[in-house]
Design a protein around this motif. Sequence first.
Motif, short mmCIF file in Angstrom:
data_model
loop_
_atom_site.label_atom_id
_atom_site.label_comp_id
_atom_site.label_asym_id
_atom_site.label_seq_id
_atom_site.Cartn_x
_atom_site.Cartn_y
_atom_site.Cartn_z
N TYR A 180 -80.84 -53.47 -71.67
CA TYR A 180 -81.70 -54.42 -70.95
C TYR A 180 -83.15 -53.95 -70.94
N TYR A 181 -83.38 -52.67 -70.65
CA TYR A 181 -84.75 -52.16 -70.61
C TYR A 181 -85.39 -52.11 -72.00
N SER A 182 -84.57 -51.88 -73.04
CA SER A 182 -85.15 -51.87 -74.39
C SER A 182 -85.51 -53.29 -74.83
N ILE A 183 -84.77 -54.28 -74.37
CA ILE A 183 -85.09 -55.67 -74.71
C ILE A 183 -86.33 -56.13 -73.94
N CYS A 184 -86.39 -55.78 -72.67
CA CYS A 184 -87.52 -56.22 -71.83
C CYS A 184 -88.77 -55.39 -72.06
#
Length: 129
Positions: free
Chosen positions: A122-126
């Motif tokens: 999630y953090y790598s996408i956001c």
Amino acid sequence: MPLSIDVQFDIVMYSILSGVLIGIMFDLYNIIRGVKIPKIIIILEDILFWVLTAIIVFTFLLYTNYAFLGPYVYIFMIITLMIYLKLISPTVLKLERYIIDKFSKVIRVLFKNLIYPVKIIYYSICGKK
């Protein structure tokens, strides 16, 4: 026709076991119920608990002694429940709390370990660090 001795013994033993079953379920209920709850919710919880307990005990007695509910079945269940609550309940309560604590710790660790890869994705996408 009177019942044979072995059938009467089975009925007494199963009524004693159902008294212990009620005691164990009552201990679990006391752990789950909590402390600071409004009075009306406590009343509803108590009613639901005793209805569920009656169904479970009746089902247990139905399968073990064909639901033969003579007066001495109730007497032995009540006597066993009182003995259980006075003598055995504190030990079982400690054991139940220990098992619940360990089980909740295992669930918490598993949840954190399973959610960690989702957080990384999630953090790598956001784009957050």
